[in-house]
Motif scaffolding. Structure first.
Motif, PDB file in Angstrom:
ATOM      1  N   SER A 106       0.936  -1.477   0.011  1.00 42.42           N
ATOM      2  CA  SER A 106       0.031   0.103  -0.085  1.00 42.42           C
ATOM      3  C   SER A 106       0.887   1.363   0.045  1.00 42.42           C
ATOM      4  O   SER A 106       0.483   2.404  -0.420  1.00 42.42           O
ATOM      5  N   GLY A 107       2.069   1.198   0.589  1.00 40.89           N
ATOM      6  CA  GLY A 107       2.904   2.548   0.623  1.00 40.89           C
ATOM      7  C   GLY A 107       4.032   2.162   1.651  1.00 40.89           C
ATOM      8  O   GLY A 107       4.082   0.917   2.082  1.00 40.89           O
ATOM      9  N   LEU A 108       4.782   3.050   1.916  1.00 43.84           N
ATOM     10  CA  LEU A 108       5.917   3.141   2.937  1.00 43.84           C
ATOM     11  C   LEU A 108       5.579   3.869   3.827  1.00 43.84           C
ATOM     12  O   LEU A 108       5.268   5.240   3.658  1.00 43.84           O
ATOM     13  N   MET A 109       5.720   3.520   5.225  1.00 47.61           N
ATOM     14  CA  MET A 109       5.497   4.567   6.249  1.00 47.61           C
ATOM     15  C   MET A 109       6.696   4.753   7.281  1.00 47.61           C
ATOM     16  O   MET A 109       7.252   3.420   7.648  1.00 47.61           O
ATOM     17  N   ILE A 110       7.076   5.879   7.516  1.00 49.63           N
ATOM     18  CA  ILE A 110       8.459   6.103   8.124  1.00 49.63           C
ATOM     19  C   ILE A 110       8.349   6.759   9.535  1.00 49.63           C
ATOM     20  O   ILE A 110       7.373   7.864   9.176  1.00 49.63           O
ATOM     21  N   ASN A 111       8.491   6.199  10.472  1.00 50.10           N
ATOM     22  CA  ASN A 111       8.148   6.637  11.783  1.00 50.10           C
ATOM     23  C   ASN A 111       9.578   7.189  12.632  1.00 50.10           C
ATOM     24  O   ASN A 111      10.568   6.507  12.679  1.00 50.10           O
ATOM     25  N   LEU A 112       9.787   8.422  12.796  1.00 44.44           N
ATOM     26  CA  LEU A 112      10.912   8.748  13.362  1.00 44.44           C
ATOM     27  C   LEU A 112      10.613   9.441  14.803  1.00 44.44           C
ATOM     28  O   LEU A 112       9.636  10.661  14.939  1.00 44.44           O
ATOM     29  N   ASP A 113      11.162   8.829  15.682  1.00 44.13           N
ATOM     30  CA  ASP A 113      10.933   9.309  17.210  1.00 44.13           C
ATOM     31  C   ASP A 113      12.196   9.993  17.650  1.00 44.13           C
ATOM     32  O   ASP A 113      13.147  10.096  17.150  1.00 44.13           O
ATOM     33  N   GLU A 114      11.865  10.638  18.915  1.00 40.95           N
ATOM     34  CA  GLU A 114      12.912  11.297  19.651  1.00 40.95           C
ATOM     35  C   GLU A 114      13.333  12.540  19.004  1.00 40.95           C
ATOM     36  O   GLU A 114      14.652  13.100  18.846  1.00 40.95           O
ATOM     37  N   ALA A 115      12.392  13.093  18.365  1.00 41.73           N
ATOM     38  CA  ALA A 115      12.955  14.352  17.558  1.00 41.73           C
ATOM     39  C   ALA A 115      13.501  15.888  18.563  1.00 41.73           C
ATOM     40  O   ALA A 115      14.042  16.615  17.747  1.00 41.73           O
ATOM     41  N   GLY A 148       1.830  16.994  -3.266  1.00 40.75           N
ATOM     42  CA  GLY A 148       1.685  15.829  -4.272  1.00 40.75           C
ATOM     43  C   GLY A 148       2.930  15.522  -5.267  1.00 40.75           C
ATOM     44  O   GLY A 148       2.844  14.810  -6.204  1.00 40.75           O
ATOM     45  N   LYS A 149       4.227  15.560  -4.651  1.00 42.76           N
ATOM     46  CA  LYS A 149       5.408  15.410  -5.391  1.00 42.76           C
ATOM     47  C   LYS A 149       5.713  14.050  -5.189  1.00 42.76           C
ATOM     48  O   LYS A 149       6.641  13.574  -6.039  1.00 42.76           O
ATOM     49  N   VAL A 150       5.448  13.338  -4.321  1.00 45.47           N
ATOM     50  CA  VAL A 150       5.721  11.887  -3.923  1.00 45.47           C
ATOM     51  C   VAL A 150       4.361  11.361  -3.636  1.00 45.47           C
ATOM     52  O   VAL A 150       3.194  11.958  -3.412  1.00 45.47           O
ATOM     53  N   GLU A 151       4.306   9.957  -3.829  1.00 45.63           N
ATOM     54  CA  GLU A 151       2.987   8.960  -3.634  1.00 45.63           C
ATOM     55  C   GLU A 151       3.343   8.107  -2.534  1.00 45.63           C
ATOM     56  O   GLU A 151       4.358   7.528  -2.666  1.00 45.63           O
ATOM     57  N   ASN A 152       2.122   7.579  -2.037  1.00 47.67           N
ATOM     58  CA  ASN A 152       2.071   6.382  -1.238  1.00 47.67           C
ATOM     59  C   ASN A 152       3.267   6.499   0.042  1.00 47.67           C
ATOM     60  O   ASN A 152       3.787   5.559   0.325  1.00 47.67           O
ATOM     61  N   LEU A 153       3.566   7.808   0.390  1.00 44.54           N
ATOM     62  CA  LEU A 153       4.698   7.733   1.332  1.00 44.54           C
ATOM     63  C   LEU A 153       3.993   8.591   2.532  1.00 44.54           C
ATOM     64  O   LEU A 153       3.430   9.633   2.633  1.00 44.54           O
ATOM     65  N   PHE A 154       4.145   8.071   3.859  1.00 48.90           N
ATOM     66  CA  PHE A 154       3.637   8.469   5.168  1.00 48.90           C
ATOM     67  C   PHE A 154       4.517   8.868   6.243  1.00 48.90           C
ATOM     68  O   PHE A 154       5.179   7.657   6.553  1.00 48.90           O
TER      69      PHE A 154
END
Length: 439
Positions: A246-255, A284-290
């Motif tokens: 469905s897409g790629l989801m990236i979680n970045l913690d400890e900001a 809308g420059k990229v698709e399916n990215l969270f």
């Protein structure tokens, strides 16, 4: 919710929470009070599935449940057939640098890629294998070659041509090197050359430090570095969706570690990278990215060092001015996690007691009234209203259950009276940073 918990999940939950960290598995069994956030997230996932991209900021105090929220989002996204990845910002990992710290963050993301069948991470080889299989099927069909023969040596040129054609269609930047490395991985696959596969994975994960090393081991003159890693993430996102994810989801913690960067120019460059990703997603420059980023209120709103110190971000991330405590807007990019109320904490502790009993296969001597007594004690302590967090409550509760399990004659009420409220922020006092900057 906790009746169908697996033994592995129960152990992970108990051990992790006692250790003060979020369990990697089983978080859905202890999720309370976040239904609105999760429902809004599910709606956002549908948008990303349909080709949109989204960036969210999850903001809360230390111990308020930011990391827990990201782990809960992982559980939901994996069921929706997303590829997910988790990484923490550290003093050595950041979004922008000229000394290798950005590509270190990229490497952490790639090493932690996860799918539903491999939720613990390390899924990149599986994903590459699936993509290569899809290429082989196309070559087999287009050239009327049986699948059983497609990996034979004489068909290698056909497969390589198709790999490069497909990569060129998927990639915006770095397509030639990206495709060349995947071809090396394929060659290692059909030739049973584990070293070649290892070198290809090393390149794809951004682990080559010099171009000389890459050329020596792999024959590729370029590497993934601080300046092109984001383009590679976008390439991988397209590759994953091309094989049905469905897409790629990236979680970045400890900001907070971006907030703590002492050089103002470097900090601003990192915030500029946040802005670039945000604009790409929302325009809308990229698709399916969270993208999800978790941080404290200071990281967001401090106008000297936080995101609000960068005016272009401040104007984009300010809270909906019509929002109230009762009327929430979960569609906006910033989601502020409100504290759990007493009823929600009670339900959480009840669930934890059930999981604790299942994990140790015992009948706890703590009943519902005891849980209420424990809560009354801890919430009436000095400083509770200001400093008490769900992390501290659950940790103290599980520590008491452990003592009672091992020492059945202990007095429960005496243990409850011994709990204290600690200001967890003392270990993270960042006021000195402002003083340093003033000097």
């Amino acid at each position: 919710m906790t009746t169908n918990i697996k033994p592995k999940e129960a152990t992970a939950i108990i051990n992790s929470l006692i250790g003060g960290v979020v369990p990697k598995i089983g978080v859905s069994h202890i999720a309370v009070g976040r239904n609105e956030e999760v429902n809004a997230f599910i709606s956002a996932l549908e948008d990303v599935k349909n080709g949109h991209s989204i960036m969210k900021f999850w903001i809360g105090d230390f111990g308020s449940g930011k990391s827990f929220m990201l782990h809960l989002l992982n559980t939901v996204a994996l069921k929706q057939k997303f590829v997910i990845a988790n990484a923490d910002f550290t003093p050595e990992n950041r979004l922008y640098s000229n000394d290798g710290k950005a590509v270190l963050l990229y490497s952490a993301i790639m090493n932690n890629l996860a799918i539903q069948t491999k939720p613990e991470g390390g899924a990149l080889p599986i994903l590459l294998q699936k993509w290569i299989e899809s290429v082989l099927m196309k070559v087999s069909k287009d050239n009327q070659i049986p699948l059983t023969e497609i990996t034979q040596e004489q068909n290698l040129p056909l497969v390589e041509t198709q790999i490069m054609t497909t990569i060129n269609e998927l990639s915006d930047v770095g397509a030639f090197d990206f495709g060349s490395v995947i071809m090396k991985y394929y060659q290692g696959y059909i030739q049973n050359d584990e070293n070649l596969k290892k070198y290809a994975l090393k390149w794809l994960k951004g682990e080559y430090k010099t171009k000389t090393e890459s050329r020596s081991e792999l024959g590729i003159r370029e590497i993934i570095d601080d300046h092109n890693y984001y383009d590679m993430l976008k390439n991988f996102c397209k590759l994953f969706t091309s094989i049905g994810y469905s897409g790629l989801m990236i979680n970045l913690d400890e900001a907070i570690n971006l907030y703590k960067i002492q050089n103002s120019g470097t900090r601003e460059k990192n915030y500029e990278k946040v802005l670039t990703i945000y604009n790409d997603c929302l325009q809308g420059k990229v698709e399916n990215l969270f993208f999800n980023i978790a941080g404290t209120k200071d990281f967001l709103e401090n106008e000297r060092r936080g995101l609000f110190s960068y005016n272009a971000l401040k104007t984009r991330l300010q809270t909906n001015r019509f929002e109230t405590q009762e009327i929430r807007d979960f569609a906006q990019p910033v989601i502020k996690l409100r504290p759990l109320n007493h009823n929600e904490i009670y339900v959480l502790l009840k669930n934890l007691q059930t999981i604790f009993n299942q994990n140790y296969q015992i009948e706890s001597q703590v009943d519902d009234q005891d849980i209420k007594n424990f809560m009354e004690e801890i919430y009436n302590k000095p400083g509770a209203q200001e400093f008490l967090t769900p992390r501290q409550v659950t940790r103290d509760f599980l520590n008491i259950l452990n003592l009672l399990r091992q020492n059945p004659t202990l007095n429960k009420d005496s243990l409850f009276k011994e709990v204290n409220v600690l200001d967890e922020r003392q270990d993270m006092d960042l006021s000195y940073l402002d003083t340093i900057e003033e000097l």
